[in-house]
Design a protein around this motif. Structure first.
Motif, PDB file in Angstrom:
ATOM      1  N   VAL A   1       5.982  -9.147  -8.381  1.00 14.05           N
ATOM      2  CA  VAL A   1       7.020  -8.562  -7.541  1.00 14.05           C
ATOM      3  C   VAL A   1       6.481  -8.352  -6.131  1.00 14.05           C
ATOM      4  O   VAL A   1       5.380  -7.809  -5.954  1.00 14.05           O
ATOM      5  CB  VAL A   1       7.517  -7.216  -8.109  1.00 14.05           C
ATOM      6  N   VAL A   2       7.255  -8.780  -5.131  1.00 14.26           N
ATOM      7  CA  VAL A   2       6.932  -8.549  -3.724  1.00 14.26           C
ATOM      8  C   VAL A   2       7.976  -7.593  -3.155  1.00 14.26           C
ATOM      9  O   VAL A   2       9.175  -7.878  -3.218  1.00 14.26           O
ATOM     10  CB  VAL A   2       6.932  -9.859  -2.915  1.00 14.26           C
ATOM     11  N   LEU A   3       7.528  -6.459  -2.627  1.00 10.79           N
ATOM     12  CA  LEU A   3       8.414  -5.519  -1.940  1.00 10.79           C
ATOM     13  C   LEU A   3       8.287  -5.714  -0.440  1.00 10.79           C
ATOM     14  O   LEU A   3       7.177  -5.833   0.092  1.00 10.79           O
ATOM     15  CB  LEU A   3       8.048  -4.076  -2.290  1.00 10.79           C
ATOM     16  N   LEU A   4       9.421  -5.732   0.247  1.00 11.03           N
ATOM     17  CA  LEU A   4       9.432  -5.771   1.708  1.00 11.03           C
ATOM     18  C   LEU A   4      10.678  -5.039   2.170  1.00 11.03           C
ATOM     19  O   LEU A   4      11.645  -4.896   1.429  1.00 11.03           O
ATOM     20  CB  LEU A   4       9.391  -7.210   2.228  1.00 11.03           C
TER      21      LEU A   4
ATOM     22  N   VAL B   1      10.454   2.451   0.153  1.00 11.55           N
ATOM     23  CA  VAL B   1       9.667   1.353  -0.416  1.00 11.55           C
ATOM     24  C   VAL B   1       8.717   1.869  -1.487  1.00 11.55           C
ATOM     25  O   VAL B   1       8.509   1.226  -2.517  1.00 11.55           O
ATOM     26  CB  VAL B   1       8.902   0.602   0.697  1.00 11.55           C
ATOM     27  N   LEU B   2       8.146   3.026  -1.260  1.00 12.72           N
ATOM     28  CA  LEU B   2       7.267   3.619  -2.255  1.00 12.72           C
ATOM     29  C   LEU B   2       8.043   4.267  -3.399  1.00 12.72           C
ATOM     30  O   LEU B   2       7.690   4.106  -4.576  1.00 12.72           O
ATOM     31  CB  LEU B   2       6.373   4.677  -1.606  1.00 12.72           C
ATOM     32  N   GLY B   3       9.096   5.006  -3.081  1.00 23.77           N
ATOM     33  CA  GLY B   3       9.652   5.932  -4.041  1.00 23.77           C
ATOM     34  C   GLY B   3      10.893   5.536  -4.804  1.00 23.77           C
ATOM     35  O   GLY B   3      11.203   6.142  -5.837  1.00 23.77           O
TER      36      GLY B   3
ATOM     37  N   PHE C   1      13.199   1.186  -7.834  1.00 17.41           N
ATOM     38  CA  PHE C   1      12.701  -0.189  -7.842  1.00 17.41           C
ATOM     39  C   PHE C   1      11.513  -0.359  -6.895  1.00 17.41           C
ATOM     40  O   PHE C   1      11.143  -1.469  -6.547  1.00 17.41           O
ATOM     41  CB  PHE C   1      13.818  -1.163  -7.434  1.00 17.41           C
ATOM     42  N   GLY C   2      10.923   0.778  -6.460  1.00 17.43           N
ATOM     43  CA  GLY C   2       9.877   0.748  -5.442  1.00 17.43           C
ATOM     44  C   GLY C   2       8.491   0.475  -5.994  1.00 17.43           C
ATOM     45  O   GLY C   2       8.280   0.227  -7.186  1.00 17.43           O
ATOM     46  N   LEU C   3       7.526   0.544  -5.094  1.00 17.71           N
ATOM     47  CA  LEU C   3       6.147   0.181  -5.430  1.00 17.71           C
ATOM     48  C   LEU C   3       5.580   1.028  -6.560  1.00 17.71           C
ATOM     49  O   LEU C   3       4.904   0.520  -7.450  1.00 17.71           O
ATOM     50  CB  LEU C   3       5.263   0.322  -4.187  1.00 17.71           C
ATOM     51  N   ARG C   4       5.829   2.342  -6.510  1.00 18.04           N
ATOM     52  CA  ARG C   4       5.238   3.212  -7.530  1.00 18.04           C
ATOM     53  C   ARG C   4       5.762   2.865  -8.921  1.00 18.04           C
ATOM     54  O   ARG C   4       4.988   2.752  -9.885  1.00 18.04           O
ATOM     55  CB  ARG C   4       5.520   4.674  -7.197  1.00 18.04           C
ATOM     56  N   GLN C   5       7.073   2.701  -9.042  1.00 15.50           N
ATOM     57  CA  GLN C   5       7.640   2.381 -10.352  1.00 15.50           C
ATOM     58  C   GLN C   5       7.144   1.028 -10.851  1.00 15.50           C
ATOM     59  O   GLN C   5       6.818   0.869 -12.032  1.00 15.50           O
ATOM     60  CB  GLN C   5       9.182   2.381 -10.283  1.00 15.50           C
TER      61      GLN C   5
END
Length: 529
Positions: free
Chosen positions: A216-219, A227-229, A232-236
């Motif tokens: 998964v790539v988040l942008l 983005v973090l929280g 569907f963010g980075l932490r999850q």
């Protein structure tokens, strides 16, 4: 025979086409993360790991790239990076990646969009992680670190007058000035036949699972918040074992430079990215998909300072990072390279020096692998500036001892770079009285430096005579010994500017005059003025 030959040729062409398609789905990435120079030291080096990802196993999640925002500067930055983001998404889509557009709280706008209907049609999977539908404010790994910025004011960095005018404009448009978003930016194309639209954590997890997407790539925005929280963010994604990365050059933060640690907006973003690389997941850059150079915001004009720290005597692995944050964070991009405390002849992450505008050096009698020394030599021999403190005068020499096999020294470093002549130091104890050298009072590096209240805490170095190309700025004296230069500038043999000071003791960093001197030296080295 002819028909058979044609059939064979056709099969070969299909095989070749299949191999080409398979090759195009693969992308070579450099995942950047942070490793501690010593366990529990709190000192981290940025290191990269090469990985090859298959786009057919990868999804991109575009987080909250809203059409409008309550922060005007956030809108400007989002608008600026959107075209490149769209290029990345097109490239990834063509390679076979799944694209999920996640403009939170905007689903009503897309209720009839094919990409929204595609998301709703995905059957919910049985392996939904616990609380995947909720915000995640921290994962256990983050307990080990300290969150780097104060965002309690919401992070708006607008000029107050501009912000008031922007809020009025939003209200006149019929939008809620505090939450004006209704859709994703039009600059980001949505393919209704392939893409998905969702802001629901359970839906998005099901899309990933049903499409066999382990990467998964988040942008998108904002790194320190959504983005973090988001669900569907980075932490999850990280805590539920997806192989997730942040595309760090296509993101932005909500950070107000008027809040701690009182650095520029862009440095605030850097600090959040560092936090993510330490505790959450690796990061990549957009050029790894579409070539060119990583995105840099047009207003981000910070020169890049790389501090290289490899010494055990004066605790500069603590004092220099603190100095850099407080004194350089508003105007410079600062990267720090610490020595590997399990193998002192090693500088993990020294590759960052390849993009540096100035090298800030605190190293004592270390030799390095040839590839690492080559990076340092390339910077210096290319005429780029160097600022050295304390033991940097004898950074890469072993005082006549044999260099271990597989490592290289630079015995003439002091003379070659600083125009110095370090030979020894006087005994520890006497405080060093400091005075301005003759003819140096108007030099830019001494501007605003309260020399009358500056005192050398560490032992006085014996460095005379300096090269003819060197200009002394400060002299130091202890009772019964000859006066010695303790700060000077030099036009080195490679054509670059250098500044050196034998100050740099822990006690020196406690003096505002020394911090001002060092900050001025970096300004001078970068600006040439």
């Amino acid at each position: 025979m002819l028909k058979q030959a044609l059939r064979v040729a056709g099969v070969v062409l299909l095989l070749v086409a299949g191999l080409t398609e398979a090759a195009e789905s693969k992308v070579n990435l450099k995942l950047r993360t942070r490793i501690e120079s010593k366990p529990d030291s709190g000192r981290f080096n940025a290191v990269t790991k090469d990985e090859t990802w298959d786009a057919n196993e990868t999804a991109f999640i575009v987080c909250d790239m809203w059409d409008l925002h309550h922060c005007l500067n956030a809108v400007k930055r989002g608008t600026e990076m959107a075209p490149r983001m769209n290029e990345v998404l097109k490239n990834a889509r063509e390679r076979g990646a799944v694209i999920i557009h996640a403009p939170s709280s905007c689903m009503e706008t897309y209720k009839d969009h094919p990409a929204r209907k595609r998301a709703q049609a995905v059957a919910k999977v049985d392996n939904l992680p616990q609380e995947i539908g909720k915000w995640c404010y921290k994962i256990p790994a983050e307990e080990r670190g300290q969150y780097p910025i104060d965002q309690t004011d919401g992070g708006e960095d607008d000029d107050p007058a501009e912000h008031a005018a922007w809020a009025k404009k939003l209200a006149d448009m019929g939008r809620n000035p505090r939450a004006p978003w209704k859709s994703q930016m039009d600059a980001l194309e949505i393919d209704g036949t392939k893409d998905f639209i969702s802001d629901n954590g359970e839906e998005i997890w099901s899309i990933l699972e049903r499409n066999s997407r382990k990467n998964v790539v988040l942008l998108g925005v904002h790194t320190n918040m959504c983005v973090l929280g988001r669900p569907f963010g980075l932490r999850q994604m990280a805590k539920n074992c997806k192989h997730v990365v942040l595309m760090r050059d296509l993101t932005d933060t909500m950070y107000n430079p008027e809040r701690k640690p009182f650095v520029s907006h862009f440095t605030g973003t850097d600090l959040i990215i560092e936090h993510i690389e330490k505790w959450v997941c690796p990061t990549i850059t957009s050029d790894q998909f579409i070539g060119g150079k990583p995105n840099v915001f047009k207003d981000d004009k910070r020169p890049h300072v790389v501090a290289v720290i490899l010494e055990k005597e004066y605790l500069t692995n603590e004092t220099l990072p603190a100095f850099a944050l407080s004194q350089l964070g508003k105007h410079y991009r600062v990267s720090t390279v610490f020595g590997d405390e399990a193998n002192w002849n090693n500088l993990p992450g020294i590759e960052q020096l390849e993009t540096a505008d100035v090298l800030l050096l605190s190293v004592r009698r270390q030799v390095l692998p040839p590839t690492q020394m080559a990076i340092i030599r390339k910077h210096i021999e290319g005429g780029k500036p160097v600022v050295g403190i304390r033991t940097a005068s004898h950074a890469f020499g072993l005082r006549g001892a044999k260099t271990p096999e597989g490592l290289v020294a630079w015995e003439t470093f002091d003379a070659d770079v600083f125009g110095g002549n370090y030979s020894n130091h006087h005994g520890v104890g006497p405080k060093v009285s400091i005075a301005v050298a003759e003819g140096a009072a108007s030099h830019a590096i001494l501007k605003g430096v309260d020399v009358a209240n500056l005192q050398g805490i560490g032992s006085l170095y014996v460095v005379s005579p300096l090269a003819k190309t060197a200009q002394p700025l400060l002299h130091g004296t202890i009772p019964g010994k000859d006066t010695e230069p303790i700060a000077w500038v030099n036009q080195n043999k490679f054509g670059g500017r250098s500044f050196y000071t034998s100050l740099g003791h822990v006690g020196d960093f406690e003096q505002p005059a020394f911090q001002k001197l060092l900050a001025n030296a970096i300004d001078w080295a970068v600006s040439g003025k």
